[in-house]
Design a protein around this motif. Structure first.
Motif, mmCIF file in Angstrom:
data_model
loop_
_atom_site.group_PDB
_atom_site.id
_atom_site.type_symbol
_atom_site.label_atom_id
_atom_site.label_comp_id
_atom_site.label_asym_id
_atom_site.label_seq_id
_atom_site.Cartn_x
_atom_site.Cartn_y
_atom_site.Cartn_z
ATOM 1 N N ARG A 97 41.943 48.015 32.473
ATOM 2 C CA ARG A 97 43.086 48.640 31.824
ATOM 3 C C ARG A 97 42.819 50.123 31.526
ATOM 4 O O ARG A 97 43.735 50.859 31.180
ATOM 5 C CB ARG A 97 43.434 47.898 30.534
ATOM 6 N N ARG A 98 41.563 50.536 31.656
ATOM 7 C CA ARG A 98 41.204 51.935 31.435
ATOM 8 C C ARG A 98 40.848 52.635 32.739
ATOM 9 O O ARG A 98 40.153 53.651 32.737
ATOM 10 C CB ARG A 98 40.046 52.002 30.443
ATOM 11 N N TYR A 99 41.309 52.065 33.854
ATOM 12 C CA TYR A 99 41.112 52.688 35.161
ATOM 13 C C TYR A 99 42.424 53.361 35.594
ATOM 14 O O TYR A 99 43.064 54.040 34.825
ATOM 15 C CB TYR A 99 40.681 51.652 36.196
ATOM 16 N N GLY A 100 42.807 53.125 36.827
ATOM 17 C CA GLY A 100 44.058 53.649 37.361
ATOM 18 C C GLY A 100 43.859 54.906 38.195
ATOM 19 O O GLY A 100 43.058 55.777 37.869
ATOM 20 N N GLU A 101 44.579 54.975 39.319
ATOM 21 C CA GLU A 101 44.642 56.160 40.183
ATOM 22 C C GLU A 101 43.296 56.536 40.801
ATOM 23 O O GLU A 101 43.114 57.662 41.271
ATOM 24 C CB GLU A 101 45.187 57.358 39.383
ATOM 25 N N LEU A 102 42.360 55.630 40.838
ATOM 26 C CA LEU A 102 41.037 55.979 41.345
ATOM 27 C C LEU A 102 40.978 56.062 42.868
ATOM 28 O O LEU A 102 39.979 56.542 43.422
ATOM 29 C CB LEU A 102 40.004 54.959 40.843
ATOM 30 N N ARG A 103 42.015 55.624 43.564
ATOM 31 C CA ARG A 103 42.000 55.707 45.023
ATOM 32 C C ARG A 103 41.876 57.148 45.507
ATOM 33 O O ARG A 103 41.316 57.402 46.583
ATOM 34 C CB ARG A 103 43.257 55.047 45.599
ATOM 35 N N LYS A 104 42.384 58.083 44.726
ATOM 36 C CA LYS A 104 42.352 59.495 45.126
ATOM 37 C C LYS A 104 40.982 60.120 44.903
ATOM 38 O O LYS A 104 40.606 61.067 45.592
ATOM 39 C CB LYS A 104 43.408 60.278 44.341
ATOM 40 N N LEU A 105 40.237 59.587 43.940
ATOM 41 C CA LEU A 105 38.957 60.186 43.572
ATOM 42 C C LEU A 105 37.768 59.455 44.184
ATOM 43 O O LEU A 105 36.691 60.033 44.306
ATOM 44 C CB LEU A 105 38.818 60.199 42.043
ATOM 45 N N LEU A 106 37.961 58.198 44.543
ATOM 46 C CA LEU A 106 36.905 57.384 45.152
ATOM 47 C C LEU A 106 37.407 56.821 46.484
ATOM 48 O O LEU A 106 37.614 55.617 46.639
ATOM 49 C CB LEU A 106 36.503 56.229 44.222
ATOM 50 N N PRO A 107 37.627 57.675 47.469
ATOM 51 C CA PRO A 107 38.269 57.205 48.715
ATOM 52 C C PRO A 107 37.456 56.164 49.474
ATOM 53 O O PRO A 107 38.015 55.196 50.001
ATOM 54 C CB PRO A 107 38.446 58.495 49.528
ATOM 55 N N ILE A 108 36.129 56.344 49.554
ATOM 56 C CA ILE A 108 35.313 55.378 50.298
ATOM 57 C C ILE A 108 35.287 54.038 49.565
ATOM 58 O O ILE A 108 35.446 52.969 50.172
ATOM 59 C CB ILE A 108 33.882 55.923 50.493
ATOM 60 N N THR A 109 35.108 54.101 48.253
ATOM 61 C CA THR A 109 35.123 52.874 47.456
ATOM 62 C C THR A 109 36.459 52.173 47.576
ATOM 63 O O THR A 109 36.527 50.939 47.713
ATOM 64 C CB THR A 109 34.826 53.199 45.982
ATOM 65 N N PHE A 110 37.545 52.939 47.543
ATOM 66 C CA PHE A 110 38.885 52.367 47.641
ATOM 67 C C PHE A 110 39.073 51.634 48.966
ATOM 68 O O PHE A 110 39.559 50.493 49.004
ATOM 69 C CB PHE A 110 39.931 53.473 47.488
ATOM 70 N N VAL A 111 38.683 52.270 50.066
ATOM 71 C CA VAL A 111 38.896 51.661 51.381
ATOM 72 C C VAL A 111 38.019 50.421 51.551
ATOM 73 O O VAL A 111 38.495 49.362 51.987
ATOM 74 C CB VAL A 111 38.606 52.682 52.505
ATOM 75 N N THR A 112 36.742 50.522 51.198
ATOM 76 C CA THR A 112 35.850 49.373 51.393
ATOM 77 C C THR A 112 36.219 48.219 50.465
ATOM 78 O O THR A 112 36.208 47.056 50.875
ATOM 79 C CB THR A 112 34.378 49.791 51.155
ATOM 80 N N PHE A 113 36.543 48.541 49.210
ATOM 81 C CA PHE A 113 36.980 47.503 48.272
ATOM 82 C C PHE A 113 38.288 46.882 48.763
ATOM 83 O O PHE A 113 38.482 45.665 48.688
ATOM 84 C CB PHE A 113 37.168 48.113 46.883
ATOM 85 N N GLY A 114 39.172 47.730 49.277
ATOM 86 C CA GLY A 114 40.458 47.230 49.774
ATOM 87 C C GLY A 114 40.302 46.280 50.949
ATOM 88 O O GLY A 114 41.026 45.278 51.056
ATOM 89 N N LEU A 115 39.345 46.564 51.835
ATOM 90 C CA LEU A 115 39.116 45.662 52.964
ATOM 91 C C LEU A 115 38.567 44.322 52.476
ATOM 92 O O LEU A 115 38.927 43.260 52.994
ATOM 93 C CB LEU A 115 38.147 46.314 53.953
ATOM 94 N N GLY A 116 37.686 44.376 51.472
ATOM 95 C CA GLY A 116 37.204 43.133 50.875
ATOM 96 C C GLY A 116 38.329 42.356 50.209
ATOM 97 O O GLY A 116 38.378 41.123 50.272
ATOM 98 N N TYR A 117 39.245 43.069 49.567
ATOM 99 C CA TYR A 117 40.411 42.446 48.930
ATOM 100 C C TYR A 117 41.270 41.733 49.960
ATOM 101 O O TYR A 117 41.679 40.572 49.765
ATOM 102 C CB TYR A 117 41.216 43.523 48.193
ATOM 103 N N LEU A 118 41.556 42.391 51.073
ATOM 104 C CA LEU A 118 42.374 41.770 52.120
ATOM 105 C C LEU A 118 41.664 40.549 52.722
ATOM 106 O O LEU A 118 42.318 39.584 53.122
ATOM 107 C CB LEU A 118 42.683 42.799 53.209
ATOM 108 N N ALA A 119 40.337 40.612 52.770
ATOM 109 C CA ALA A 119 39.578 39.484 53.318
ATOM 110 C C ALA A 119 39.627 38.282 52.392
ATOM 111 O O ALA A 119 39.835 37.148 52.830
ATOM 112 C CB ALA A 119 38.129 39.908 53.570
#
Length: 630
Positions: free
Chosen positions: A364-386
């Protein structure tokens, strides 16, 4: 090849010994040694796997006896190692994913003064898990089993200066002891029934064992699996285990510890196949746990605890599949291997987010981190889709296969199990979408002051392992599923089966994707289209309250076992004090009173003794005269 077999275990074990005994002298390079030993073990495992590939299917086994371990009476157990189609899958997972977690830890633990000790424990964890899956008998497996328990205790409580970490480590240790006792008793029953604990001997003796013995062993093995794999009713330790450093969570959830229970069930397949009652219990435990974990995951704001609940649920899928016998063993292992990639990636991604947010875990204290952590966002997102099972990612192939196998198990049971697996898929899509939205989307709910630094991407030593795991999250499922590759590979170990399609495969696939889409849509509507409060609302449903409290698992354990145990202890104390001690003390008191009475006769005066002699003599004379006249 035999040399490589024991060397696979010896490398990380040697690393652990050097780092623990070397002390501060190894601080400067200890982390490098820790990584090198696991990479070396992975290289050994790869060579062994290549060797097995070159053998005919029925000959794919490497066996080595190192020494006579327990030559006691009729119990003779050799310290033997066995690599076959099943164990090599685990070897590659443990060492491959384990090596990536080690490398990631170099960056994650860079500022920790005890980093060398941390890598020693990681090496010990890997070595114990390798022994567990490579042993050719239940006693060797049990040794690795206990080693894994010890390593998890040390790593969960690594930051033991925090009371919460020390408590979590103790809780994991105590809960796992319950399951370990089940496994230990199972070994005793096997020895009493078969006279051996070696896999080959036990499995060949299964047809001659009684149904009662097989069911007893099967249920005891299941109890052991419930402890290590955090299945109901021994699931309560897993969420608290997140108190350890994040790489520990990744290692426990993806490559070691929780996968041990699934391995135990699949390895013991001949026993469960001959014990339908125990097999049914496995299925029930898996179905209950996959829903239990999914529901808990919906209410967690701590990113690591949400992922921990997810692991509980995903292992539930594997246990359910393993309980379906030969039809489910291969799909259980397929989901385990796919899960190893995407769950390790998700946990390392969570660690990267925490690294960027000053160790903050509240989503609840995160948000909008895709813009600041692009590699983490993409890799985490692929794990999420999996993990939610979107095609063509890994989880789609493995989880879909489990759902299909559940429906095909036949009758009302098949519909019930398939329905539970489908419902779990929908809930998984909901809570994992919630995690994605709260973490990477929406408005920023953090400040520089709160995080002590502006959120930033992790260093390359942390991001590259995440990238490699993301690649596995994308392609591992297709690689294992298309052409029944894994099924054919495991066939010499788990057996073959004829699939009867109670429900057409395309119907199951379409239905599962529809359920997943509904879960995503509900989460999107709730967390993307409405403002997310920075503190969890209190005016929520009773189910949400229960989920926040882990469906009262701790409360149940406290009321049933802790309080009950306390009352039983008090009763035993009364029995001990009033019964056992009372009888002993009473006898001592009686002897004392008699002694006191007899002591009065010992006056020390000669006249008293002379009188006693006179009276005694008179009595003897009177008795003799009486008998003479008679």
């Amino acid at each position: 090849m035999q040399t490589l077999l024991w060397l696979t275990i010896a490398l990380p074990l040697t690393g652990a010994v050097i780092l623990l005994l070397g002390g501060k002298a190894t601080d400067a390079w200890g982390h490098l040694l820790g990584c090198a030993t696991v990479l070396g073990a992975f290289a050994c495992g790869t060579v062994l796997f290549t060797h097995l590939l070159g053998l005919p299917a029925e000959e794919r086994s490497v066996h080595e006896v190192l020494f006579s371990w327990v030559p006691v009476g009729v119990l003779k157990v050799d310290f033997g190692l066995q690599l076959d189609a099943l164990s090599v899958c685990f070897v590659l997972l443990i060492t491959g994913v384990g090596a990536l977690i080690h490398i990631y830890s170099v960056g994650y633990m860079s500022h920790d003064p005890e980093r060398r000790r941390f890598f020693a424990y990681l090496n010990l964890f890997v070595a114990a898990m390798l022994l567990l899956v490579l042993a050719d008998n239940y006693l060797g497996l049990y040794m690795g089993w206990e080693g894994v328990g010890l390593a998890s205790y040390l790593l969960i409580g690594f930051w033991s200066y925090k009371p919460s970490a020390a408590t979590a480590a103790k809780k994991a240790f105590v809960v796992n002891r319950v399951g370990d006792m089940g496994l230990a008793i199972a070994l005793m029953v096997l020895f009493a029934s078969v006279g051996s604990v070696t896999f080959s001997t036990v499995f060949s003796a299964v047809p001659g064992l009684t149904h009662g013995a097989l069911t007893t062993v099967g249920l005891l093995l299941l109890l052991g699996a419930c402890g290590k794999s955090a299945q109901v009713p021994l699931q309560s330790w897993l969420g608290d285990a997140m108190e350890g450093p994040t790489p520990v969570s990744a290692l426990i959830h993806a490559a070691t510890m929780v996968t041990a229970g699934v391995y135990l069930i699949v390895r013991s397949g001949p026993i469960f196949n001959a014990a339908p009652g125990a097999q049914a219990a496995v299925v029930i435990v898996g179905a209950v746990t996959l829903l239990f974990g999914a529901i808990v995951g919906c209410a967690k704001d701590d990113i690591k605890k949400a992922l921990a609940a997810s692991t509980m649920s995903q292992i539930g899928y594997m246990v359910l599949a393993a309980g379906l016998g030969p039809a489910g063993y291969a799909v259980a292992i397929m989901h385990l291997l796919a899960h190893g990639f995407f769950k390790a990636g998700l946990f390392l991604g969570a660690g990267s987010v925490m690294h960027a947010m000053g160790d903050e875990t509240d989503m609840r204290r995160y948000g909008e981190l895709r813009k600041l952590l692009p590699i983490t966002f993409v890799t985490f997102g692929l794990g999420y889709l999996a993990i939610i099972g979107v095609p063509p990612f890994a989880g789609f192939f493995s989880k879909d296969a489990i759902i299909e196998t559940a429906f095909n198990s036949g009758g009302l049971k098949g519909w019930a199990l398939g329905g539970a697996a489908l419902l779990g898929a929908g809930i998984t899509a909901f809570y994992m979408t919630r995690v994605m939205l709260l973490t990477f989307f929406g408005r920023a709910r953090w400040t520089e002051k709160a995080t002590e630094t502006y959120p930033h991407e992790s260093p390359a030593v942390m991001t590259w392992p995440m990238i490699v795991l993301a690649v596995g999250s994308v392609g591992a499922g297709a690689f294992l599923a298309i052409g029944n590759t894994l099924q054919r590979w495991l066939e010499p170990v788990v057996g073959s089966h004829e699939t009867e399609h109670a429900v057409p495969a395309w119907v199951t696939t379409v239905t599962a994707l529809g359920v997943v889409a509904v879960g995503i849509a509900v989460a999107y509507r709730q967390y993307a289209m409405h403002k997310v409060p920075e503190t969890a609302p209190q005016d929520v449903s009773a189910l949400t309250v229960a989920a926040r409290r882990d469906l009262y698992g701790d409360a149940f354990n406290e009321a049933t076992f802790m309080r009950g145990g306390q009352e039983l202890t008090k009763a035993l104390v009364v029995v001990d004090d009033k019964g056992i001690d009372g009888s002993v003390n009473g006898l001592a008191h009686l002897v004392g009173r008699i002694s006191d009475g007899l002591r009065q006769l010992q006056t020390g005066f000669a006249r008293s003794y002379a009188l006693s002699m006179l009276v005694g003599s008179a009595l003897v004379i009177a008795a003799v005269l009486y008998r003479t006249r008679g």
